[in-house]
Scaffold this motif. Structure first.
Motif, mmCIF file in Angstrom:
data_model
loop_
_atom_site.group_PDB
_atom_site.id
_atom_site.type_symbol
_atom_site.label_atom_id
_atom_site.label_comp_id
_atom_site.label_asym_id
_atom_site.label_seq_id
_atom_site.Cartn_x
_atom_site.Cartn_y
_atom_site.Cartn_z
ATOM 1 N N MET A 1 0.884 -1.315 -0.180
ATOM 2 C CA MET A 1 0.027 -0.153 -0.122
ATOM 3 C C MET A 1 1.002 1.244 0.024
ATOM 4 S SD MET A 1 -3.174 -0.700 2.627
ATOM 5 C CE MET A 1 -4.243 -1.829 2.095
ATOM 6 N N GLY A 2 2.017 1.302 0.784
ATOM 7 C CA GLY A 2 2.789 2.371 0.829
ATOM 8 C C GLY A 2 3.377 2.643 -0.515
ATOM 9 N N SER A 3 3.976 1.671 -0.905
ATOM 10 C CA SER A 3 4.479 1.934 -2.403
ATOM 11 C C SER A 3 3.539 2.195 -3.476
ATOM 12 C CB SER A 3 4.994 0.392 -2.848
ATOM 13 O OG SER A 3 5.399 0.529 -4.281
ATOM 14 N N ALA A 4 2.152 1.716 -3.487
ATOM 15 C CA ALA A 4 1.171 1.992 -4.616
ATOM 16 C C ALA A 4 0.860 3.738 -4.102
ATOM 17 C CB ALA A 4 0.172 1.251 -4.379
ATOM 18 N N VAL A 5 0.687 3.829 -2.929
ATOM 19 C CA VAL A 5 0.077 5.365 -2.714
ATOM 20 C C VAL A 5 1.374 6.269 -3.236
ATOM 21 C CG1 VAL A 5 -0.183 7.111 -0.775
ATOM 22 C CG2 VAL A 5 -1.441 4.804 -0.847
ATOM 23 N N GLY A 6 2.509 5.785 -2.806
ATOM 24 C CA GLY A 6 3.628 6.742 -3.421
ATOM 25 C C GLY A 6 3.831 6.863 -4.616
ATOM 26 N N LYS A 7 3.742 5.934 -5.425
ATOM 27 C CA LYS A 7 3.852 5.872 -7.045
ATOM 28 C C LYS A 7 2.589 6.473 -7.608
ATOM 29 C CE LYS A 7 7.419 3.278 -7.166
ATOM 30 N NZ LYS A 7 8.817 3.826 -8.025
ATOM 31 N N SER A 8 1.503 6.718 -6.872
ATOM 32 C CA SER A 8 0.304 7.314 -7.415
ATOM 33 C C SER A 8 0.518 8.800 -6.980
ATOM 34 C CB SER A 8 -0.840 6.809 -7.029
ATOM 35 O OG SER A 8 -0.990 7.126 -5.638
ATOM 36 N N ALA A 9 0.963 9.345 -6.192
ATOM 37 C CA ALA A 9 1.296 10.553 -5.857
ATOM 38 C C ALA A 9 2.440 11.144 -6.779
ATOM 39 C CB ALA A 9 1.825 10.856 -4.072
ATOM 40 N N GLU A 10 3.444 10.365 -7.111
ATOM 41 C CA GLU A 10 4.295 10.938 -7.995
ATOM 42 C C GLU A 10 3.618 10.931 -9.341
ATOM 43 O OE1 GLU A 10 8.334 8.548 -9.748
ATOM 44 O OE2 GLU A 10 8.052 8.379 -7.356
ATOM 45 N N ARG B 1 -6.235 8.081 -9.555
ATOM 46 C CA ARG B 1 -6.688 7.762 -8.322
ATOM 47 C C ARG B 1 -7.769 6.767 -8.467
ATOM 48 N NH1 ARG B 1 -8.861 12.796 -6.144
ATOM 49 N NH2 ARG B 1 -6.949 13.090 -5.424
ATOM 50 N N THR B 2 -8.545 6.347 -9.461
ATOM 51 C CA THR B 2 -9.319 5.420 -9.573
ATOM 52 C C THR B 2 -8.658 3.818 -9.581
ATOM 53 O OG1 THR B 2 -10.900 6.331 -10.939
ATOM 54 C CG2 THR B 2 -10.889 4.242 -10.860
ATOM 55 N N THR B 3 -7.573 3.949 -10.229
ATOM 56 C CA THR B 3 -6.718 2.788 -10.442
ATOM 57 C C THR B 3 -6.147 2.631 -8.940
ATOM 58 O OG1 THR B 3 -6.157 3.246 -12.812
ATOM 59 C CG2 THR B 3 -4.881 1.786 -11.641
ATOM 60 N N LEU B 4 -5.640 3.362 -8.253
ATOM 61 C CA LEU B 4 -4.990 3.309 -6.953
ATOM 62 C C LEU B 4 -6.234 2.773 -6.136
ATOM 63 C CD1 LEU B 4 -2.993 3.931 -4.679
ATOM 64 C CD2 LEU B 4 -4.036 6.132 -4.396
ATOM 65 N N MET B 5 -7.231 3.258 -6.066
ATOM 66 C CA MET B 5 -8.099 2.670 -5.013
ATOM 67 C C MET B 5 -8.542 1.382 -5.397
ATOM 68 S SD MET B 5 -8.694 4.747 -2.685
ATOM 69 C CE MET B 5 -8.383 6.431 -2.601
ATOM 70 N N LEU B 6 -8.711 0.999 -6.735
ATOM 71 C CA LEU B 6 -8.813 -0.509 -6.895
ATOM 72 C C LEU B 6 -7.850 -1.299 -6.614
ATOM 73 C CD1 LEU B 6 -10.877 -2.322 -8.651
ATOM 74 C CD2 LEU B 6 -9.515 -1.975 -10.508
ATOM 75 N N ILE C 1 0.695 11.643 -10.244
ATOM 76 C CA ILE C 1 -0.365 12.534 -10.158
ATOM 77 C C ILE C 1 0.613 13.999 -10.376
ATOM 78 C CG2 ILE C 1 -1.817 14.067 -8.887
ATOM 79 C CD1 ILE C 1 -2.934 11.449 -7.977
ATOM 80 N N SER C 2 1.671 14.262 -9.600
ATOM 81 C CA SER C 2 2.618 15.073 -9.688
ATOM 82 C C SER C 2 3.295 15.513 -10.842
ATOM 83 C CB SER C 2 3.654 15.396 -8.474
ATOM 84 O OG SER C 2 4.627 14.300 -8.603
ATOM 85 N N ARG C 3 3.509 14.538 -11.708
ATOM 86 C CA ARG C 3 4.044 14.215 -13.053
ATOM 87 C C ARG C 3 2.992 14.857 -14.136
ATOM 88 N NH1 ARG C 3 9.083 10.731 -13.832
ATOM 89 N NH2 ARG C 3 9.748 10.664 -11.735
#
Length: 132
Positions: A82-91, A104-109, A93-95
């Motif tokens: 979960m930590g890895s997924a959230v970190g990569k999704s934040a990265e 965000r949808t893919t992250l939640m799934l 989104i920032s890019r």
């Protein structure tokens, strides 16, 4: 020296240690809750009853050990994922801020699937404790 300090091992180490502490506490608490009433029992029981009691105690201890290790490993693996997924999704989104909704949808799934695996481990632990 900076590469060693910034390596993934040291980033993951606190989560692993916390999971190990939780797993050990899960194993130790049932042992203290059961108590130790052997002093009164040994004076009145026969040898065969004592052997049966020791076998039952060993079985309970092994169940607690297996359950604690299983849920600890599952929680540790889930937390790392979960930590890895959230970190990569934040990265991500920032890019690409315009792709925020899809990311965000893919992250939640993905988080739901990871959490489902942890819940399956919890169900397996409950079966180990109460059925076996």
């Amino acid at each position: 020296m900076n590469k060693i300090v910034n390596s993934k091992f040291f980033k993951v180490l606190p989560a692993v240690l916390l999971a190990m502490i939780v797993a050990l506490s899960v194993m130790i608490i049932p042992a203290f809750a059961a108590g130790d009433d052997k002093s009164d029992a040994t004076a009145t029981t026969s040898v065969s009853e004592t052997a049966e009691t020791e076998t039952a105690d060993n079985s309970i201890g092994m169940k607690a050990l297996g359950a604690g290790l299983a849920i600890g490993i599952a929680a540790c693996g889930g937390a790392l994922g979960m930590g890895s997924a959230v970190g990569k999704s934040a990265e991500g989104i920032s890019r690409q801020p315009e792709a925020e909704g899809k990311i965000r949808t893919t992250l939640m799934l993905g988080l739901v699937f990871i959490e489902t695996a942890i819940i399956y481990a919890l169900l397996a632990v409950i079966l180990i404790i109460f059925v076996l």
